[in-house]
Scaffold this motif. Sequence first.
Motif, PDB file in Angstrom:
ATOM      1  N   GLY A 246       0.841  -1.203   0.000  1.00 22.30           N
ATOM      2  CA  GLY A 246       0.000   0.000   0.000  1.00 22.30           C
ATOM      3  C   GLY A 246       0.870   1.244   0.000  1.00 22.30           C
ATOM      4  N   PHE A 247       0.330   2.339  -0.555  1.00 19.53           N
ATOM      5  CA  PHE A 247       1.110   3.564  -0.626  1.00 19.53           C
ATOM      6  C   PHE A 247       1.143   4.304   0.713  1.00 19.53           C
ATOM      7  N   ASP A 248       0.110   4.141   1.525  1.00 18.43           N
ATOM      8  CA  ASP A 248       0.021   4.861   2.787  1.00 18.43           C
ATOM      9  C   ASP A 248       0.726   4.064   3.876  1.00 18.43           C
ATOM     10  N   HIS A 365       1.006  11.499  -0.640  1.00 23.31           N
ATOM     11  CA  HIS A 365       0.336  10.460  -1.428  1.00 23.31           C
ATOM     12  C   HIS A 365      -1.149  10.754  -1.594  1.00 23.31           C
ATOM     13  N   GLU A 366      -1.643  11.760  -0.849  1.00 28.73           N
ATOM     14  CA  GLU A 366      -3.059  12.133  -0.942  1.00 28.73           C
ATOM     15  C   GLU A 366      -3.257  13.455  -1.682  1.00 28.73           C
ATOM     16  N   VAL A 367      -2.254  14.329  -1.664  1.00 25.88           N
ATOM     17  CA  VAL A 367      -2.351  15.656  -2.266  1.00 25.88           C
ATOM     18  C   VAL A 367      -1.308  15.767  -3.372  1.00 25.88           C
ATOM     19  N   GLU A 368      -1.685  16.324  -4.501  1.00 28.04           N
ATOM     20  CA  GLU A 368      -0.750  16.471  -5.614  1.00 28.04           C
ATOM     21  C   GLU A 368       0.189  17.646  -5.370  1.00 28.04           C
ATOM     22  N   GLY A 369       1.424  17.473  -5.855  1.00 28.27           N
ATOM     23  CA  GLY A 369       2.401  18.547  -5.732  1.00 28.27           C
ATOM     24  C   GLY A 369       3.611  18.110  -4.931  1.00 28.27           C
ATOM     25  N   PRO A 370       4.706  18.890  -5.004  1.00 28.06           N
ATOM     26  CA  PRO A 370       5.898  18.578  -4.209  1.00 28.06           C
ATOM     27  C   PRO A 370       5.621  18.742  -2.720  1.00 28.06           C
ATOM     28  N   HIS A 371       6.328  17.930  -1.917  1.00 26.90           N
ATOM     29  CA  HIS A 371       6.023  17.940  -0.480  1.00 26.90           C
ATOM     30  C   HIS A 371       6.359  19.277   0.164  1.00 26.90           C
ATOM     31  N   ALA A 372       7.323  20.025  -0.384  1.00 24.93           N
ATOM     32  CA  ALA A 372       7.654  21.333   0.200  1.00 24.93           C
ATOM     33  C   ALA A 372       6.484  22.305   0.041  1.00 24.93           C
ATOM     34  N   ALA A 373       5.889  22.326  -1.152  1.00 16.19           N
ATOM     35  CA  ALA A 373       4.742  23.211  -1.375  1.00 16.19           C
ATOM     36  C   ALA A 373       3.538  22.773  -0.550  1.00 16.19           C
ATOM     37  N   ILE A 374       3.337  21.456  -0.428  1.00 21.78           N
ATOM     38  CA  ILE A 374       2.215  20.959   0.376  1.00 21.78           C
ATOM     39  C   ILE A 374       2.395  21.363   1.836  1.00 21.78           C
TER      40      ILE A 374
END
Length: 509
Positions: A246-248, A365-374
Motif C-alpha cells: 500500500g502507498f500509505d 500520497h493524498e495531495v498532488e504537488g511537491p512535499h515542500a509546497a504541500i
Amino acid sequence: MEWVAVAATAVIAGVVGVAVGFLVRGVWASQTVKAANDKAARIVAEARAQQKDMILEAKDEKLRLQREAEEEARAKRSEIQGLERRLLNRDEQLDQRADLLEEKARKINDREREVEKQREELGRLNQERVAALERVSGLSAEDAKGILLEAIRDEAEHDAVKLARSIERRARDEAQDKAREIIVTAMQRVAADHTAEHTVTVVHLPSDEMKGRIIGREGRNIRALEQATGVDLIIDDTPETVVLSGFDPVRREVARLALTKLIADGRIHPGRIEEVVNKARAEVDLVIRQAGEQAVYDAGVPGLPPELVKLIGRLKYRTSYGQNVLVHSVETSHLAAIMAAELGADVQAAKIGGLLHDMGKAVDHEVEGPHAAIGASIAQKHNMPFKVVNSIAAHHQEVEYACIEAPIVQVADAISASRPGARGETMETYVKRLEDLQAIAESFTGVERSFAVQAGREVRILVRPEEIDDLSATRLARDIVKKIEDSLTYPGQIKVTVIRETRATEYAK
C-alpha cells in the motif's frame, strides 16, 4: 385762683421747655451740618490732591514711554542703515565677481580654442604616425589593433585567473574557520538516534496453515481485511510470509498490527477482523499523537496546533532513502536552531521550520504537488509565521528565499540528510553516480584520467601538463564544478581536485 395761676405757670414752663428744646436741637443740627461740611471739604481737598498726584504720574509715564519709543525707533533706524550698507557692499562684491567670471569665461573660451587647435594638430600627427608605422610594419591599423587586443585579452585572462585565485584563497582563509566552527558546533550538539526505521510490510506466520485461515472460505477473510485496511495482502508461495502492499505507510502499519493480533488470537472472520482493525487504527492514532508530541518536545517548540502535531507524528512511519523522516526532522530542527543562534537569526522560526520542513511527506500520497509546497500550504492554513512558511517552501529551492532562516533550514536539511550513514543508496544508483562524475570530468579538453573517490564525494582529475597550465587548472576545476551542479543530483557536496604534474626523465649512458 391759685390753681389757675399754677396751671398758667405750668403751661408757661412747658412752653419755655419746648422752646428751649427746639433751640438746643437747632444748635445741635447746625453743628452737625457744619461738621459734615468740614468733612466733605476735607474729602474734596484730599481727592483733588490725589488727582493732581495721578495726573503727574501719568505725565511721567507718558514721557517715559515716549523716550523708550524714540530710543527703539533710533535703534531700528540704525539697524536698517547697517543692513542697507551691507547690501550695498554685497552688491558691489557681486558686481566684482561677475566681472571676474566674465574674464575667466573669456580666458576659458580662448583656452578651448587653443586646445581644439592642439587636438587637431595631434590628430594630424597621429595619422602621420599611423601611416608611418603601417609603412614600416606592413600591417594596417585594424590588423595591428586586433593583434594588440588579442595580447591584451590573453594578459587580462591571465590576470583575472590570478585575481580569482587570490580572492578564493582569501575567502577560504576568512570563511573556512567560521563555517567549520558553526557546522561542527551544530553537529556536536545533536545527539539523535541515527538508526533508520523501515516500515514493516512483511508479516511472518507461525505456519503455512495460517495462510488458509487468513484467506478464509471463498476469500471472504482476505477481502474483509483489504476492505477494512485499504491495503493489499499478497499471499504467495513464500513460506510463512504475508506481504502487505500500500502507498500509505500508516495504513500498512494498521494492517500489520491488525493481522498480527488476528494471528495471535486465532479467531479470524469478517466480524472479528473489523473489530481488530478498529482497535489497531486507534492504537496507531495514539502512537502517532504520542510520537508527534515527543518530537515537538524534543525539538523544543511547544504550542503547535494539534493538527500539525499529528502530521509530524505520521512521519514516524515514513522513510526517505532509508532515513526515518521523523528523526530527520527533529535533527534538522536542532541543527537549524544552533546555526541560527550562531548567525544571529530568529532561532524559534528556524527551529519550527526545521521540524516542519518535511511535513508535506505525511500527505503527499493524498495531495498532488511537491512535499515542500504541500507543507508550506498546510503551515499557512494554520497561521504559522511567514518565516516558517518560507523555510518550508524553499528548503528544496523551489521558491526564492525571503528570509535568512530559509537557507539555514535548507543547509540543516542537507547536513542531516547527507552525513555518512544517513541515507541508504542502492548499488546501481551508487555506481551510476560514480560513472557520471568520471564522464563529466573526462569530457573536458586536456583531461587525461579521472577518479571518483570518497564514495563519490570527491573527483580527482589528472590533466596533461603540456595542454593545461597552473592557471588553466583552476579554471578547469571551476568549469567542472559548474557542469556537475547543472547535470547531477547528489547529497551534500562534491570536491573537485585537478592535479597537474610535470615529469622530466633522462637516462645516463
